[in-house]
Design a protein around this motif. Structure first.
Motif: not given
Lengths: 295, 301
Positions: A87, A98-103, A105-107, A109, A146, B33, B36, B285, B289, B293
């Protein structure tokens, strides 16, 4: 009212709130330690729990917590550092990044109970690990990754650009630059962050209810063969950790001294978290001094 | 000996090393990835089968007031849990947000030195205390206290919210402190130069400028409270009804899952309904998020 008076009142209120928070922590720690310390003894820390009689200890639970911590860290640290390096150094600004960053972040939380349920479905049932230390460690890995990624990224970002460029200018490859120039500089941050993450693993319970299980088999502490079912080192046996134990005896405790055991175990847990905190601080500062020229 | 190694091999070694590094780190990220995707897939496949296989009505699950999965006929109204989750976490945020914003103002604007040396470690320690310990404290201090002062058993939404508010205080404070610390000094100095007092500067300049970031902290706190399982389960009483007062026993999505998941057979409608609750938790969740954002996008810092 004069602005100066308002200013004084506001300042006083804010100071009161800050003092309240400090008092709150002192109160919490004081309560746990005063209630729990009296119950902690060598036999409490080493003996097995009793279901219906008083006088049970937390020996296996304490061992399980520590062993699970080690297992989790063995899995988490290499993957987390690897992903953090990617990263920070390899990811180019793009939609995919961006998608990986979102992943990530989601993980980070996701509620830990969801991670536990996922572990139950995928690791315990689907992969057939059963309620086991290994399933618990893998669930905690998901839960902790994360954090580890963010710590590594933060550490690498703190390396001065000149140092990185100097290394590249000497003709070192990118990977060599990362591993032998940047990682050592980032190490103090990574190590202290890892210890704090370990502290979190130690106190985690919700994700473990459904993965490591809520019971411990009778352990034979003289049998160190990891394949034997009664061996403490067997990663495929179910294991109740200290935090899970506290939860269990609070909600269904049958032993007459359940409240005292909960208090004692809570005190042990909090003392461990305090130790992790101090260790992280001390080690971070020590390594920072050792690797940089600062006094 | 070193000179005898042909140059080409040395170059190749570097190439291989570089390649190994890149592949290794990429695999690590792919693992994240894949995890998730697997999580969303597994939870959704179980959670959705309540509707597709067991033919429970979506609106009955979301809005129904009666939860008796073992009754005859069984009914799966999860509204009490949804209500419990929202009411406890919003109340907790309401209690914790002013405290945490005050704490961060104290640390950054009023006494930076003392704040960093003393209050910051205090906040970090609060964050480190395990949730079961908070639950234990709630059970042995807050619940008996409430039982003495208010009518009822002491277990309930109020006890849950109070325990949660202490648990999310560090999250909110950390985010707020970072936001205040990253505010450019020029803004504040400009305000002081105009003759404003410290409070005027905080109230008119610092807070409005950092508001989106402060809100981010609040949302993260709510998200944490929403997903917290064991501490709430210990103090809320776990009755599947919509409470009529703050001191009446209630239940949340997480506590319902925690208590029943182990006692139901995989594949049964009851079990699937619990997975639906987990799916609601997961969807929330995502919502949190995306709110975070959105707020970060609005931040002017």
């Amino acid at each position: 009212m004069k602005p100066k008076t308002v200013d004084k009142i506001a300042t006083a209120v804010i100071i009161c709130v800050a003092a309240f928070i400090v008092l709150l922590l002192i109160g919490l720690l004081g309560f746990i330690l005063v209630r729990g310390l009296g119950h902690i003894s060598f036999s409490f820390l080493t003996s097995a729990p009793e279901s219906f009689r008083a006088g049970g200890g937390i020996g296996p639970q304490l061992f399980n917590s520590l062993f699970l911590l080690v297992l989790t860290m063995i899995i988490t640290v290499p993957i987390g550092i690897g992903a953090g390096i990617y990263m920070s150094e390899y990811a180019k600004p793009s939609k995919l990044t961006d998608f990986i960053r979102l992943v990530v972040e989601v993980l980070s939380s996701f509620p830990s109970i969801i991670v536990g349920l996922f572990g139950l479905l995928m690791l315990v049932n689907y992969l057939g690990l059963g309620f086991s230390l290994l399933a618990g460690a893998l669930a905690l890995t998901v839960f902790n990754l994360p954090l580890m990624v963010r710590i590594t990224e933060q550490g690498l970002k703190s390396v001065p650009r000149e140092q990185k460029e100097a290394s590249l200018a000497l003709g070192l490859t990118k990977w060599k630059t990362i591993t032998s120039t940047m990682l050592p500089i980032a190490l103090p941050i990574i190590v202290s962050g890892t210890i704090l993450a370990a502290g979190r693993v130690f106190g985690e319970a919700a994700a473990l209810l459904f993965t490591a299980g809520m019971s411990s088999p009778k352990l034979d502490f003289s049998d160190w063969n990891p394949f034997s079912p009664v061996s403490p080192l067997n990663p495929l046996r179910p294991a109740e950790t200290l935090a899970v134990h506290i939860w269990k005896i609070n909600s269904e405790g049958l032993a007459p001294d359940a409240a005292e055991i909960a208090a004692g175990a809570s005190a042990v847990l909090v003392i461990m978290v305090l130790l992790f905190n101090l260790l992280a601080r001390w080690l971070g500062r020590f390594m920072y001094r050792k690797f940089t020229a600062t006094k | 000996m070193a000179q005898t190694i042909p140059k080409k091999t040395a170059g190749n070694n570097h190439f291989v090393e570089e390649w190994v590094g890149k592949v290794y780190t990429t695999l690590c990220v792919l693992f994240l990835v894949a995890t998730i995707i697997a999580m969303v897939y597994f939870v959704a496949s179980r959670g959705l089968s309540t509707f597709f296989k067991d033919h429970v009505n979506v609106f009955e699950l979301l809005g129904g007031l009666k939860w008796s999965p073992e009754g005859s006929p069984p009914s799966f109204g999860a509204f009490p849990f949804i209500f419990g989750s929202f009411s406890t976490s919003l109340l907790a945020a309401l209690l914790a947000a002013p405290l945490s914003i005050c704490a961060s103002i104290f640390m950054i604007e009023i006494t930076p030195k003392f704040g960093r040396k003393f209050l910051q470690p205090v906040i970090e320690l609060l964050a480190g205390i395990p949730s079961v310990v908070y639950g234990f404290i709630g059970l042995s201090v807050i619940v008996p206290l409430f039982r003495d002062i208010f009518p009822g058993q002491g277990l309930g939404v109020a006890a849950g919210a109070l325990v949660l508010s202490i648990m999310i205080l560090p999250t909110m404070t950390t985010v707020a402190t970072d936001a205040l610390a990253s505010l450019p000094a020029g803004l504040k100095e400009g305000s002081y130069a105009l003759g404003a007092t410290r409070w005027q500067t905080i109230y008119r300049v610092v807070i409005p400028t950092t508001l989106p970031a402060l809100m981010t902290g609040v949302v993260l706190g709510i998200a944490r409270a929403f997903g917290e399982a064991l501490a709430v389960q210990m103090v809320i009483g776990n009755a599947p009804f919509v409470p009529r007062s703050l001191f009446e026993s209630a239940s949340t999505l997480t506590s319902a899952i925690t208590l029943s998941m182990g006692n139901t057979a995989a594949g049964s409608t009851h079990n699937n309904a619990l997975w639906s609750l987990a799916m609601i938790l997961m969807l929330m969740t995502f919502v949190f998020v995306f709110i975070v954002r959105w707020l970060e996008g609005r931040s002017k810092l």
